[in-house]
Design an enzyme around this catalytic site. Structure first.
Site, PDB file in Angstrom:
ATOM      1  CG  PHE A  66      -2.143   1.176   1.209  1.00 15.73           C
ATOM      2  CD1 PHE A  66      -3.067   0.810   0.552  1.00 15.73           C
ATOM      3  CD2 PHE A  66      -1.937   2.158   2.100  1.00 15.73           C
ATOM      4  CE1 PHE A  66      -3.988   1.958   0.304  1.00 15.73           C
ATOM      5  CE2 PHE A  66      -2.613   3.093   1.898  1.00 15.73           C
ATOM      6  CZ  PHE A  66      -3.797   3.087   1.210  1.00 15.73           C
ATOM      7  CD  GLU A  67       2.136   1.395   3.564  1.00 16.57           C
ATOM      8  OE1 GLU A  67       2.395   0.400   3.371  1.00 16.57           O
ATOM      9  OE2 GLU A  67       1.025   1.652   4.188  1.00 16.57           O
ATOM     10  CB  VAL A  90      -1.403  -7.846  -2.532  1.00 18.96           C
ATOM     11  CG1 VAL A  90      -2.334  -7.829  -1.614  1.00 18.96           C
ATOM     12  CG2 VAL A  90      -0.468  -6.528  -2.655  1.00 18.96           C
ATOM     13  CD  GLU A  94     -10.136 -17.133   5.885  1.00 20.60           C
ATOM     14  OE1 GLU A  94     -10.752 -16.316   6.688  1.00 20.60           O
ATOM     15  OE2 GLU A  94      -9.615 -18.378   5.967  1.00 20.60           O
ATOM     16  CB  THR A  95     -11.100  -9.739   4.604  1.00 18.43           C
ATOM     17  OG1 THR A  95     -10.108  -8.946   4.229  1.00 18.43           O
ATOM     18  CG2 THR A  95     -11.308 -10.311   5.746  1.00 18.43           C
ATOM     19  CG  HIS A  97      -6.941  -5.790   3.890  1.00 16.69           C
ATOM     20  ND1 HIS A  97      -7.161  -5.176   4.926  1.00 16.69           N
ATOM     21  CD2 HIS A  97      -5.645  -5.316   3.597  1.00 16.69           C
ATOM     22  CE1 HIS A  97      -6.104  -4.227   5.388  1.00 16.69           C
ATOM     23  NE2 HIS A  97      -5.121  -4.353   4.469  1.00 16.69           N
ATOM     24  NE  ARG A 136       2.040 -16.340 -11.372  1.00 18.42           N
ATOM     25  CZ  ARG A 136       1.735 -17.841 -11.054  1.00 18.42           C
ATOM     26  NH1 ARG A 136       2.115 -18.205 -10.246  1.00 18.42           N
ATOM     27  NH2 ARG A 136       0.956 -18.186 -12.250  1.00 18.42           N
TER      28      ARG A 136
HETATM   29  C1  DLZ Z   1      -2.369  -5.210   5.934  1.00 20.58           C
HETATM   30  C2  DLZ Z   1      -1.756  -5.998   4.816  1.00 20.58           C
HETATM   31  C3  DLZ Z   1      -2.153  -7.341   4.511  1.00 20.58           C
HETATM   32  C4  DLZ Z   1      -3.274  -8.055   5.368  1.00 20.58           C
HETATM   33  N1  DLZ Z   1      -1.797  -8.024   3.354  1.00 20.58           N
HETATM   34  C5  DLZ Z   1      -0.936  -7.550   2.880  1.00 20.58           C
HETATM   35  C6  DLZ Z   1      -0.063  -8.249   1.592  1.00 20.58           C
HETATM   36  O1  DLZ Z   1      -0.640  -9.321   1.337  1.00 20.58           O
HETATM   37  N2  DLZ Z   1       0.932  -7.593   1.011  1.00 20.58           N
HETATM   38  C7  DLZ Z   1       1.463  -6.495   1.449  1.00 20.58           C
HETATM   39  O2  DLZ Z   1       2.361  -5.998   0.727  1.00 20.58           O
HETATM   40  N3  DLZ Z   1       0.775  -5.762   2.232  1.00 20.58           N
HETATM   41  C8  DLZ Z   1      -0.247  -6.026   3.046  1.00 20.58           C
HETATM   42  N4  DLZ Z   1      -0.658  -5.475   4.056  1.00 20.58           N
HETATM   43  C9  DLZ Z   1       0.058  -4.174   4.565  1.00 20.58           C
HETATM   44  C10 DLZ Z   1      -0.436  -3.175   3.604  1.00 20.58           C
HETATM   45  O3  DLZ Z   1       0.214  -3.147   2.452  1.00 20.58           O
HETATM   46  C11 DLZ Z   1       0.038  -1.516   4.298  1.00 20.58           C
HETATM   47  O4  DLZ Z   1       1.246  -1.763   4.797  1.00 20.58           O
HETATM   48  C12 DLZ Z   1      -0.904  -1.502   5.494  1.00 20.58           C
HETATM   49  O5  DLZ Z   1      -2.451  -1.572   5.307  1.00 20.58           O
HETATM   50  C13 DLZ Z   1      -0.656  -0.012   6.217  1.00 20.58           C
HETATM   51  O6  DLZ Z   1      -0.844   0.872   5.257  1.00 20.58           O
END
Ligand code: DLZ
Length: 158
Positions: A66-67, A90, A94-95, A97, A136
């Site tokens: 996300f960052e 990522v 299950e959600t 998110h 991958r």
């Molecule tokens: C919170 C979260 C979750 C559940 N899964 C992943 C993931 O599979 N891969 C990933 O790079 N980051 C994940 N994060 C963290 C989010 O990217 C982010 O760092 C947090 O939501 C804080 O903004």
């Protein structure tokens, strides 16, 4: 279209230009570190293989995918940086998110590239399982980090 049948890292050597004077930002998400380190190693190896100099590669880590867009923006804003490669993974949970993160990252990375008029590459895996991610990230389907680096190089050749 992505396929599960072949190595995705095979690519043509066409449009591979001299990158010895190019500077690359590489942003790596720490979430799923085993996978993202392999992506980074693939990208690094490829950039060096095609002539990038170690001193022209600038790595920044971020907590999660996300960052990635914000850190990509910080790097893309630097005049000396020619291209930015974003690496993350990522895994489907299950959600919802997963959907929110993937959408935000894809849009964010796209916007940074358009805003700064520089290649900002989406090297983010979005697998259903950890095994698909490993496949991958240097496994049986190649290395998406390698592909991301090749994409950056090719975009610099336009
Ligand atoms: C919170 C979260 C979750 C559940 N899964 C992943 C993931 O599979 N891969 C990933 O790079 N980051 C994940 N994060 C963290 C989010 O990217 C982010 O760092 C947090 O939501 C804080 O903004």
């Amino acid at each position: 279209m992505a396929t599960s049948l072949k190595s995705l890292s095979t690519h043509s050597e066409k449009n591979i230009q001299d990158i010895s004077d190019k500077k690359f930002g590489i942003v790596v998400a720490e979430w799923n570190e085993e996978v993202t380190e392999s992506l980074y190693n693939g990208a690094l190896e490829t950039l060096l293989k095609y002539g990038a100099k170690k001193e022209n590669l600038f790595r920044k880590n971020v907590p999660g995918s996300f960052e990635l867009p914000l850190a990509a923006q910080w790097l893309a804003a630097l005049e000396e940086i020619d291209a930015v490669i974003c690496l993350g993974c990522v895994v489907q949970g299950e959600t919802r998110h997963f959907d929110f993160i993937c959408d935000a990252v894809a849009h964010g990375i796209t916007n940074v590239g358009l805003k700064f008029d520089k290649p900002v590459i989406f090297g983010v895996l979005t697998p259903n399982t950890q095994q698909q991610a490993l496949d991958r990230a240097g496994g049986k389907h190649g290395n998406k980090g390698d592909e991301a680096a090749i994409t950056a190089i090719k975009m610099l050749g336009f």
